[in-house]
Design a protein around this motif. Structure first.
Motif, PDB file in Angstrom:
ATOM      1  N   VAL A  12       0.864  -1.179   0.000  1.00  0.00           N
ATOM      2  CA  VAL A  12       0.000   0.000   0.000  1.00  0.00           C
ATOM      3  C   VAL A  12       0.897   1.225   0.000  1.00  0.00           C
ATOM      4  CG1 VAL A  12      -1.752   1.309   1.273  1.00  0.00           C
ATOM      5  CG2 VAL A  12      -1.833  -1.198   1.258  1.00  0.00           C
ATOM      6  N   VAL A  13       0.598   2.177  -0.879  1.00  0.00           N
ATOM      7  CA  VAL A  13       1.350   3.437  -0.948  1.00  0.00           C
ATOM      8  C   VAL A  13       0.397   4.578  -0.626  1.00  0.00           C
ATOM      9  CG1 VAL A  13       2.797   4.930  -2.364  1.00  0.00           C
ATOM     10  CG2 VAL A  13       2.793   2.457  -2.771  1.00  0.00           C
ATOM     11  N   LEU A  14       0.803   5.445   0.283  1.00  0.00           N
ATOM     12  CA  LEU A  14       0.045   6.655   0.600  1.00  0.00           C
ATOM     13  C   LEU A  14       0.835   7.855   0.095  1.00  0.00           C
ATOM     14  CD1 LEU A  14      -1.088   5.857   4.257  1.00  0.00           C
ATOM     15  CD2 LEU A  14      -2.399   5.541   2.156  1.00  0.00           C
ATOM     16  N   PHE A  15       0.230   8.637  -0.782  1.00  0.00           N
ATOM     17  CA  PHE A  15       0.875   9.854  -1.260  1.00  0.00           C
ATOM     18  C   PHE A  15      -0.145  10.980  -1.293  1.00  0.00           C
ATOM     19  CE2 PHE A  15      -0.652   7.776  -5.135  1.00  0.00           C
ATOM     20  CZ  PHE A  15      -1.218   8.821  -5.868  1.00  0.00           C
ATOM     21  N   ASP A  16       0.327  12.204  -1.238  1.00  0.00           N
ATOM     22  CA  ASP A  16      -0.605  13.330  -1.209  1.00  0.00           C
ATOM     23  C   ASP A  16      -0.203  14.420  -2.191  1.00  0.00           C
ATOM     24  OD1 ASP A  16       1.594  14.384   0.097  1.00  0.00           O
ATOM     25  OD2 ASP A  16       0.544  14.881   1.952  1.00  0.00           O
ATOM     26  N   LEU A 239       5.045   3.832   2.629  1.00  0.00           N
ATOM     27  CA  LEU A 239       5.009   2.602   1.842  1.00  0.00           C
ATOM     28  C   LEU A 239       4.889   1.438   2.811  1.00  0.00           C
ATOM     29  CD1 LEU A 239       5.364   0.805  -0.674  1.00  0.00           C
ATOM     30  CD2 LEU A 239       7.844   1.152  -0.472  1.00  0.00           C
ATOM     31  N   ILE A 240       3.794   0.720   2.737  1.00  0.00           N
ATOM     32  CA  ILE A 240       3.521  -0.396   3.645  1.00  0.00           C
ATOM     33  C   ILE A 240       3.602  -1.688   2.834  1.00  0.00           C
ATOM     34  CG2 ILE A 240       1.853  -1.406   5.243  1.00  0.00           C
ATOM     35  CD1 ILE A 240       0.622   1.513   5.377  1.00  0.00           C
ATOM     36  N   ILE A 241       4.565  -2.534   3.173  1.00  0.00           N
ATOM     37  CA  ILE A 241       4.846  -3.747   2.405  1.00  0.00           C
ATOM     38  C   ILE A 241       4.472  -4.974   3.228  1.00  0.00           C
ATOM     39  CG2 ILE A 241       6.640  -5.054   1.218  1.00  0.00           C
ATOM     40  CD1 ILE A 241       8.273  -2.384   1.197  1.00  0.00           C
ATOM     41  N   PHE A 242       3.717  -5.866   2.635  1.00  0.00           N
ATOM     42  CA  PHE A 242       3.393  -7.148   3.268  1.00  0.00           C
ATOM     43  C   PHE A 242       4.178  -8.244   2.545  1.00  0.00           C
ATOM     44  CE2 PHE A 242      -0.394  -4.531   4.005  1.00  0.00           C
ATOM     45  CZ  PHE A 242      -0.508  -4.647   5.386  1.00  0.00           C
ATOM     46  N   LYS A 243       5.073  -8.889   3.276  1.00  0.00           N
ATOM     47  CA  LYS A 243       5.921  -9.930   2.712  1.00  0.00           C
ATOM     48  C   LYS A 243       5.408 -11.296   3.142  1.00  0.00           C
ATOM     49  CE  LYS A 243      10.714 -11.588   2.575  1.00  0.00           C
ATOM     50  NZ  LYS A 243      12.108 -11.335   3.043  1.00  0.00           N
ATOM     51  N   ALA A 253      -4.818 -10.932  -0.665  1.00  0.00           N
ATOM     52  CA  ALA A 253      -4.351  -9.544  -0.639  1.00  0.00           C
ATOM     53  C   ALA A 253      -5.373  -8.611  -0.001  1.00  0.00           C
ATOM     54  CB  ALA A 253      -4.016  -9.087  -2.055  1.00  0.00           C
ATOM     55  N   TYR A 254      -6.670  -8.850  -0.260  1.00  0.00           N
ATOM     56  CA  TYR A 254      -7.679  -7.918   0.256  1.00  0.00           C
ATOM     57  C   TYR A 254      -7.705  -7.885   1.781  1.00  0.00           C
ATOM     58  CZ  TYR A 254     -11.062 -11.582   1.558  1.00  0.00           C
ATOM     59  OH  TYR A 254     -11.686 -12.644   2.157  1.00  0.00           O
ATOM     60  N   LEU A 256      -5.085  -8.250   3.719  1.00  0.00           N
ATOM     61  CA  LEU A 256      -3.941  -7.443   4.137  1.00  0.00           C
ATOM     62  C   LEU A 256      -4.219  -5.961   3.896  1.00  0.00           C
ATOM     63  CD1 LEU A 256      -1.091  -9.705   2.715  1.00  0.00           C
ATOM     64  CD2 LEU A 256      -2.052  -9.685   5.022  1.00  0.00           C
ATOM     65  N   PHE A 257      -4.837  -5.638   2.765  1.00  0.00           N
ATOM     66  CA  PHE A 257      -5.182  -4.241   2.500  1.00  0.00           C
ATOM     67  C   PHE A 257      -6.187  -3.725   3.526  1.00  0.00           C
ATOM     68  CE2 PHE A 257      -4.300  -5.171  -2.242  1.00  0.00           C
ATOM     69  CZ  PHE A 257      -2.940  -4.973  -2.048  1.00  0.00           C
ATOM     70  N   ASP A 258      -7.136  -4.575   3.926  1.00  0.00           N
ATOM     71  CA  ASP A 258      -8.129  -4.163   4.922  1.00  0.00           C
ATOM     72  C   ASP A 258      -7.508  -3.919   6.289  1.00  0.00           C
ATOM     73  OD1 ASP A 258     -10.119  -4.330   3.054  1.00  0.00           O
ATOM     74  OD2 ASP A 258     -10.935  -6.255   3.735  1.00  0.00           O
ATOM     75  N   SER A 259      -6.321  -4.477   6.521  1.00  0.00           N
ATOM     76  CA  SER A 259      -5.664  -4.277   7.823  1.00  0.00           C
ATOM     77  C   SER A 259      -5.018  -2.897   7.942  1.00  0.00           C
ATOM     78  CB  SER A 259      -4.599  -5.362   8.037  1.00  0.00           C
ATOM     79  OG  SER A 259      -3.493  -5.179   7.168  1.00  0.00           O
ATOM     80  N   VAL A 260      -4.987  -2.140   6.835  1.00  0.00           N
ATOM     81  CA  VAL A 260      -4.440  -0.780   6.851  1.00  0.00           C
ATOM     82  C   VAL A 260      -5.608   0.201   6.850  1.00  0.00           C
ATOM     83  CG1 VAL A 260      -2.987   0.897   5.655  1.00  0.00           C
ATOM     84  CG2 VAL A 260      -2.396  -1.533   5.586  1.00  0.00           C
ATOM     85  N   LYS A 261      -5.796   0.895   7.945  1.00  0.00           N
ATOM     86  CA  LYS A 261      -6.884   1.854   8.079  1.00  0.00           C
ATOM     87  C   LYS A 261      -6.318   3.272   7.986  1.00  0.00           C
ATOM     88  CE  LYS A 261      -9.875  -1.435   9.029  1.00  0.00           C
ATOM     89  NZ  LYS A 261     -10.905  -1.828   8.037  1.00  0.00           N
ATOM     90  N   VAL A 262      -6.882   4.063   7.081  1.00  0.00           N
ATOM     91  CA  VAL A 262      -6.503   5.466   6.935  1.00  0.00           C
ATOM     92  C   VAL A 262      -7.762   6.291   7.119  1.00  0.00           C
ATOM     93  CG1 VAL A 262      -5.419   7.196   5.452  1.00  0.00           C
ATOM     94  CG2 VAL A 262      -4.724   4.800   5.273  1.00  0.00           C
ATOM     95  N   GLU A 263      -7.824   7.038   8.224  1.00  0.00           N
ATOM     96  CA  GLU A 263      -9.042   7.773   8.551  1.00  0.00           C
ATOM     97  C   GLU A 263      -8.719   9.206   8.926  1.00  0.00           C
ATOM     98  OE1 GLU A 263     -10.638   5.436  11.707  1.00  0.00           O
ATOM     99  OE2 GLU A 263     -11.624   3.993  10.363  1.00  0.00           O
ATOM    100  N   ARG A 264      -9.616  10.093   8.574  1.00  0.00           N
ATOM    101  CA  ARG A 264      -9.481  11.498   8.963  1.00  0.00           C
ATOM    102  C   ARG A 264      -9.745  11.629  10.459  1.00  0.00           C
ATOM    103  NH1 ARG A 264     -13.244  13.348   5.973  1.00  0.00           N
ATOM    104  NH2 ARG A 264     -14.795  13.916   7.530  1.00  0.00           N
ATOM    105  N   ARG A 265      -8.959  12.439  11.126  1.00  0.00           N
ATOM    106  CA  ARG A 265      -9.149  12.654  12.558  1.00  0.00           C
ATOM    107  C   ARG A 265     -10.518  13.290  12.816  1.00  0.00           C
ATOM    108  NH1 ARG A 265      -4.424  11.762  15.273  1.00  0.00           N
ATOM    109  NH2 ARG A 265      -2.522  11.732  14.004  1.00  0.00           N
ATOM    110  N   GLU A 266     -11.111  12.928  13.944  1.00  0.00           N
ATOM    111  CA  GLU A 266     -12.480  13.337  14.237  1.00  0.00           C
ATOM    112  C   GLU A 266     -12.648  14.853  14.269  1.00  0.00           C
ATOM    113  OE1 GLU A 266     -10.689  11.258  15.916  1.00  0.00           O
ATOM    114  OE2 GLU A 266     -11.704   9.306  15.896  1.00  0.00           O
ATOM    115  N   GLU A 267     -11.649  15.563  14.743  1.00  0.00           N
ATOM    116  CA  GLU A 267     -11.774  17.016  14.905  1.00  0.00           C
ATOM    117  C   GLU A 267     -11.548  17.786  13.606  1.00  0.00           C
ATOM    118  OE1 GLU A 267      -7.470  15.975  15.925  1.00  0.00           O
ATOM    119  OE2 GLU A 267      -9.473  15.096  16.169  1.00  0.00           O
TER     120      GLU A 267
END
Length: 295
Positions: A12-16, A239-243, A253-254, A256-267
């Motif tokens: 999983v790659v996170l970029f902005d 960069l999150i790598i699952f080996k 794969a799904y 492993l992808f579901d184990s990575v949570k990216v959420e906006r902070r509540e505030e």
């Protein structure tokens, strides 16, 4: 040539992007790509592969075994012709050579994989050389990327700009500036998911551990040497790598992808920076899978 990788990977790659256009849509006046139903931003796999190719080309500078097959201003046929040089023949004799040696097609494919990093990585369709009767084959690469999708909906903005570069003599007599437009995403965090098949690496392209490490480096740095005013400020944040400890993998794969949570902070109502998000990775993973995080 180094031995092919033995482990499957999912990543999983996170970029902005900040005040930039990460991937313009030519069918929409080069506006940032957006899912019209949900409003989530999109970046195509082709766009991201181009940046990876560009990094490898700069880092290796035509080093043997790391040339790029799909590159700007270089026809594919010119690269295909390298196979004729390797076989020490020409297009008129290739059919006769295939009759004498049934392994010619495999030799051509292996030659292209050895010499071109992007073929070894992403695969390629090399069936365009009609005039010389040369067919370099079709290669399915071990590394596959999906579309990147923003974590939250994005709202592209159209910004009006002025310029002093006048196009024609007649216009220069009538005005001192011209109007223009730029499209930007004020801020967007995008998530990309990808796969690395050790089975295809072993059977088809020979994608090695050295190639894999170069891929991770290229992903982490794919925006660092590709800055432009149009794309604003873009950066790979994580960069999150699952080996997997086997060639075919130990978990879907799904999961492993579901184990990575990216959420906006509540505030945070309107995210404007990477710190406005919380990234959580499950501590317990399926047996045989280890997680590696790189930034």
């Amino acid at each position: 040539m180094s031995e092919a990788i033995k482990n499957r990977y999912d990543f999983v790659v996170l970029f902005d992007v900040e005040n930039g256009n990460p991937n313009g849509d030519p069918d929409a006046g080069n506006m940032p790509r957006v899912d019209p139903e949900s409003g989530y931003g999109l970046v195509t796999d082709v766009c991201l592969k181009r940046k990876i190719r560009n990094y490898v080309e700069m880092a290796k500078e035509e080093e043997q075994g790391y040339q790029i097959y799909i590159k700007e201003n270089v026809p594919l046929n010119r690269s295909d012709a390298r196979a004729l040089e390797y076989l020490k023949t020409d297009g008129d004799k290739i059919k006769g050579l295939k009759k004498e040696d049934p392994e010619v097609d495999r030799k051509i494919r292996d030659f292209m994989c050895r010499n071109f990093y992007d073929i070894r990585t992403f695969g390629a369709v090399m069936t365009t050389f009609v005039k010389a009767n040369l067919n370099c084959g079709q290669v399915r690469g071990p590394v596959q990327l999906g579309f990147a999708k923003s974590v939250d909906p994005v709202l592209p903005q159209e910004v009006t700009i002025t310029r002093v570069a006048i196009t024609t003599e007649n216009d220069a007599e009538r005005k001192g500036t011209e109007m223009g437009r730029k499209y930007i995403v004020p801020y967007g965090l995008y998530r990309l998911e990808g796969y690395v098949s050790a089975n295809l690496a072993r059977k088809v392209t020979g994608f090695s551990e050295e190639d894999l490490e170069l891929l991770w480096q290229a992903i982490l740095n794919m925006f660092e040497n590709d800055h432009s005013a149009a794309r604003g400020k873009m950066a790979v944040r994580k960069l999150i790598i699952f080996k997997h400890n086997s060639e075919l993998g130990c978990a879907p794969a799904y999961k492993l992808f579901d184990s990575v949570k990216v959420e906006r902070r509540e505030e945070i109502e309107v995210p404007r920076s990477f710190s406005d998000y919380r990234i959580e990775i499950a501590q317990e993973l399926p047996e045989g899978v280890t997680c590696i995080c790189r930034e």
